[in-house]
Design a protein around this motif. Structure first.
Motif, PDB file in Angstrom:
ATOM      1  N   SER A  53       8.000  33.394  65.461  1.00 24.54           N
ATOM      2  CA  SER A  53       8.786  34.811  65.402  1.00 24.54           C
ATOM      3  C   SER A  53       8.435  35.494  64.227  1.00 24.54           C
ATOM      4  O   SER A  53       7.844  35.048  63.332  1.00 24.54           O
ATOM      5  CB  SER A  53      10.341  34.178  65.450  1.00 24.54           C
ATOM      6  OG  SER A  53      11.063  35.549  65.315  1.00 24.54           O
ATOM      7  N   ASP A  54       8.310  36.733  64.575  1.00 27.37           N
ATOM      8  CA  ASP A  54       8.335  37.987  63.445  1.00 27.37           C
ATOM      9  C   ASP A  54       7.127  37.806  62.577  1.00 27.37           C
ATOM     10  O   ASP A  54       7.208  37.839  61.347  1.00 27.37           O
ATOM     11  CB  ASP A  54       9.698  37.504  62.363  1.00 27.37           C
ATOM     12  CG  ASP A  54      11.023  38.269  63.474  1.00 27.37           C
ATOM     13  OD1 ASP A  54      11.092  39.540  63.650  1.00 27.37           O
ATOM     14  OD2 ASP A  54      11.539  37.131  63.672  1.00 27.37           O
ATOM     15  N   LEU A  55       5.842  37.893  63.157  1.00 22.55           N
ATOM     16  CA  LEU A  55       4.733  37.758  62.381  1.00 22.55           C
ATOM     17  C   LEU A  55       4.421  39.236  62.043  1.00 22.55           C
ATOM     18  O   LEU A  55       3.665  39.298  61.139  1.00 22.55           O
ATOM     19  CB  LEU A  55       3.318  37.112  63.325  1.00 22.55           C
ATOM     20  CG  LEU A  55       3.537  35.819  63.513  1.00 22.55           C
ATOM     21  CD1 LEU A  55       2.179  35.269  64.367  1.00 22.55           C
ATOM     22  CD2 LEU A  55       3.462  34.918  62.565  1.00 22.55           C
ATOM     23  N   HIS A  56       4.682  40.305  62.745  1.00 21.01           N
ATOM     24  CA  HIS A  56       4.859  41.508  62.622  1.00 21.01           C
ATOM     25  C   HIS A  56       3.078  41.881  62.199  1.00 21.01           C
ATOM     26  O   HIS A  56       2.925  42.503  61.157  1.00 21.01           O
ATOM     27  CB  HIS A  56       5.383  42.040  61.485  1.00 21.01           C
ATOM     28  CG  HIS A  56       7.044  42.104  61.979  1.00 21.01           C
ATOM     29  ND1 HIS A  56       7.552  43.196  62.411  1.00 21.01           N
ATOM     30  CD2 HIS A  56       8.046  41.019  61.847  1.00 21.01           C
ATOM     31  CE1 HIS A  56       8.656  43.053  62.849  1.00 21.01           C
ATOM     32  NE2 HIS A  56       9.175  41.734  62.622  1.00 21.01           N
ATOM     33  N   ILE A  57       2.058  41.169  62.997  1.00 24.92           N
ATOM     34  CA  ILE A  57       0.952  41.595  62.953  1.00 24.92           C
ATOM     35  C   ILE A  57       0.604  43.292  62.875  1.00 24.92           C
ATOM     36  O   ILE A  57       1.256  43.874  63.555  1.00 24.92           O
ATOM     37  CB  ILE A  57      -0.028  41.064  64.083  1.00 24.92           C
ATOM     38  CG1 ILE A  57       0.145  39.570  63.987  1.00 24.92           C
ATOM     39  CG2 ILE A  57      -1.522  41.452  64.112  1.00 24.92           C
ATOM     40  CD1 ILE A  57      -0.459  38.724  62.573  1.00 24.92           C
ATOM     41  N   GLY A  58      -0.062  43.491  61.801  1.00 23.22           N
ATOM     42  CA  GLY A  58      -0.170  45.031  61.692  1.00 23.22           C
ATOM     43  C   GLY A  58       0.318  45.509  60.475  1.00 23.22           C
ATOM     44  O   GLY A  58      -0.278  46.432  59.828  1.00 23.22           O
ATOM     45  N   VAL A  59       1.392  45.121  60.087  1.00 22.97           N
ATOM     46  CA  VAL A  59       2.297  45.704  58.819  1.00 22.97           C
ATOM     47  C   VAL A  59       1.380  45.267  57.520  1.00 22.97           C
ATOM     48  O   VAL A  59       0.657  43.919  57.597  1.00 22.97           O
ATOM     49  CB  VAL A  59       3.691  45.205  58.642  1.00 22.97           C
ATOM     50  CG1 VAL A  59       3.745  43.526  58.462  1.00 22.97           C
ATOM     51  CG2 VAL A  59       4.280  45.948  57.799  1.00 22.97           C
ATOM     52  N   LYS A  60       1.203  45.796  56.712  1.00 23.91           N
ATOM     53  CA  LYS A  60       0.723  45.607  55.362  1.00 23.91           C
ATOM     54  C   LYS A  60       1.700  45.875  54.366  1.00 23.91           C
ATOM     55  O   LYS A  60       2.441  46.942  54.357  1.00 23.91           O
ATOM     56  CB  LYS A  60      -0.583  46.454  55.363  1.00 23.91           C
ATOM     57  CG  LYS A  60      -1.416  45.920  54.028  1.00 23.91           C
ATOM     58  CD  LYS A  60      -2.759  46.795  53.826  1.00 23.91           C
ATOM     59  CE  LYS A  60      -3.552  46.610  52.633  1.00 23.91           C
ATOM     60  NZ  LYS A  60      -4.584  47.326  52.537  1.00 23.91           N
ATOM     61  N   GLY A  61       1.809  44.973  53.449  1.00 31.13           N
ATOM     62  CA  GLY A  61       2.661  44.989  52.214  1.00 31.13           C
ATOM     63  C   GLY A  61       2.238  44.465  51.002  1.00 31.13           C
ATOM     64  O   GLY A  61       1.554  43.363  51.085  1.00 31.13           O
ATOM     65  N   ASP A  62       2.476  44.927  49.867  1.00 29.19           N
ATOM     66  CA  ASP A  62       1.954  44.381  48.599  1.00 29.19           C
ATOM     67  C   ASP A  62       3.073  44.957  47.383  1.00 29.19           C
ATOM     68  O   ASP A  62       2.889  46.271  47.155  1.00 29.19           O
ATOM     69  CB  ASP A  62       0.458  44.768  48.089  1.00 29.19           C
ATOM     70  CG  ASP A  62       0.260  44.168  47.121  1.00 29.19           C
ATOM     71  OD1 ASP A  62       0.925  43.393  46.383  1.00 29.19           O
ATOM     72  OD2 ASP A  62      -1.057  44.180  46.588  1.00 29.19           O
ATOM     73  N   ASN A  63       4.013  44.291  47.223  1.00 30.57           N
ATOM     74  CA  ASN A  63       5.078  44.652  46.301  1.00 30.57           C
ATOM     75  C   ASN A  63       5.440  43.551  45.554  1.00 30.57           C
ATOM     76  O   ASN A  63       4.768  42.414  45.619  1.00 30.57           O
ATOM     77  CB  ASN A  63       6.195  45.472  46.970  1.00 30.57           C
ATOM     78  CG  ASN A  63       6.772  44.389  48.067  1.00 30.57           C
ATOM     79  OD1 ASN A  63       7.190  43.267  47.663  1.00 30.57           O
ATOM     80  ND2 ASN A  63       7.158  44.900  49.223  1.00 30.57           N
ATOM     81  N   PHE A  64       6.583  43.655  44.714  1.00 32.28           N
ATOM     82  CA  PHE A  64       6.900  42.386  43.600  1.00 32.28           C
ATOM     83  C   PHE A  64       7.412  41.433  44.523  1.00 32.28           C
ATOM     84  O   PHE A  64       7.500  40.279  43.933  1.00 32.28           O
ATOM     85  CB  PHE A  64       8.219  43.012  42.717  1.00 32.28           C
ATOM     86  CG  PHE A  64       9.228  43.379  43.570  1.00 32.28           C
ATOM     87  CD1 PHE A  64       9.281  44.821  43.922  1.00 32.28           C
ATOM     88  CD2 PHE A  64      10.406  42.528  43.476  1.00 32.28           C
ATOM     89  CE1 PHE A  64      10.786  45.001  44.689  1.00 32.28           C
ATOM     90  CE2 PHE A  64      11.584  42.883  44.290  1.00 32.28           C
ATOM     91  CZ  PHE A  64      11.467  44.031  44.829  1.00 32.28           C
ATOM     92  N   TYR A  65       8.108  41.746  45.705  1.00 34.94           N
ATOM     93  CA  TYR A  65       8.818  40.248  46.467  1.00 34.94           C
ATOM     94  C   TYR A  65       7.728  39.811  47.396  1.00 34.94           C
ATOM     95  O   TYR A  65       7.976  38.647  47.594  1.00 34.94           O
ATOM     96  CB  TYR A  65       9.883  41.156  47.490  1.00 34.94           C
ATOM     97  CG  TYR A  65      10.440  40.367  48.354  1.00 34.94           C
ATOM     98  CD1 TYR A  65      11.518  39.369  47.562  1.00 34.94           C
ATOM     99  CD2 TYR A  65      10.462  40.103  49.634  1.00 34.94           C
ATOM    100  CE1 TYR A  65      12.286  38.589  48.406  1.00 34.94           C
ATOM    101  CE2 TYR A  65      10.890  39.281  50.216  1.00 34.94           C
ATOM    102  CZ  TYR A  65      12.041  38.462  49.822  1.00 34.94           C
ATOM    103  OH  TYR A  65      12.720  37.574  50.525  1.00 34.94           O
ATOM    104  N   ASN A  66       6.648  40.312  47.967  1.00 33.64           N
ATOM    105  CA  ASN A  66       5.811  39.530  49.004  1.00 33.64           C
ATOM    106  C   ASN A  66       4.611  40.538  49.128  1.00 33.64           C
ATOM    107  O   ASN A  66       4.273  41.627  48.701  1.00 33.64           O
ATOM    108  CB  ASN A  66       6.587  39.518  50.145  1.00 33.64           C
ATOM    109  CG  ASN A  66       5.890  38.978  51.016  1.00 33.64           C
ATOM    110  OD1 ASN A  66       5.007  38.090  50.870  1.00 33.64           O
ATOM    111  ND2 ASN A  66       6.187  38.720  52.410  1.00 33.64           N
TER     112      ASN A  66
END
Length: 174
Positions: free
Chosen positions: A3-16
């Protein structure tokens, strides 16, 4: 459960930090852990349930802004990640059964009020998986109550009911 792989999203922040490569590594670790668990406990039937949101989709403007790959490539990449996972999971148990439900991030129409539940890209992922794994021992079950909710019995007689949850709320969930 997948569940919830969310392939395609890109994030780089303090949390993850998250992207397609990290998603693939996380699925590989999950597969290894499941194989180890199944072998340690002599599991005879492994039920794999796809609860959806394997892709990030196009349902929100921010989804399109945050995407590292377009929605068509998201479907292709997610399909192959899950195909590889299911192929490897054949080590885990003599019988592998795969089931799936639709979700909100894979819907074709971004407007949820105008969307038809069955018009969902998760169904294309499932079709690809069945074609890609046709010569394996993975069993694809299509016995859901409807496209958004499924139910099956475990060997111990207990029942499992599963859904993505995007149509649920605290007052109707049980």
């Amino acid at each position: 459960m997948l569940s919830d792989l969310h392939i395609g999203v890109k994030g780089d922040n303090f949390y993850n930090k998250y992207n397609t490569e990290i998603a693939s590594r996380r699925v590989s670790k999950l597969v290894k852990d499941v194989i180890d668990y199944c072998k340690a406990h002599n599991v005879s039937v492994l039920n794999v349930v796809n609860l959806g949101d394997l892709i990030h989709g196009i349902i929100h403007i921010n989804a399109r802004i945050e995407e590292e790959i377009d929605v068509v490539e998201q479907v292709m990449v997610a399909s192959e990640i899950i195909a590889q996972a299911l192929n490897e999971l054949q080590e885990a148990a003599p019988e592998i059964i795969y089931r799936s439900v639709v979700d909100n991030h894979s819907r074709v129409n971004p407007n949820k009020d105008e969307s038809i539940e069955s018009e969902n890209l998760n169904r294309i992922i499932d079709w690809y998986l069945q074609q890609r794994l046709a010569s394996t021992k993975v069993i694809f079950e299509y016995d859901n109550l409807d496209s958004g909710i499924g139910k099956f019995d475990l060997l111990n007689g207990k029942k499992v009911v599963f859904a993505h949850g995007h149509n649920d709320n605290i007052n109707q969930a049980f």
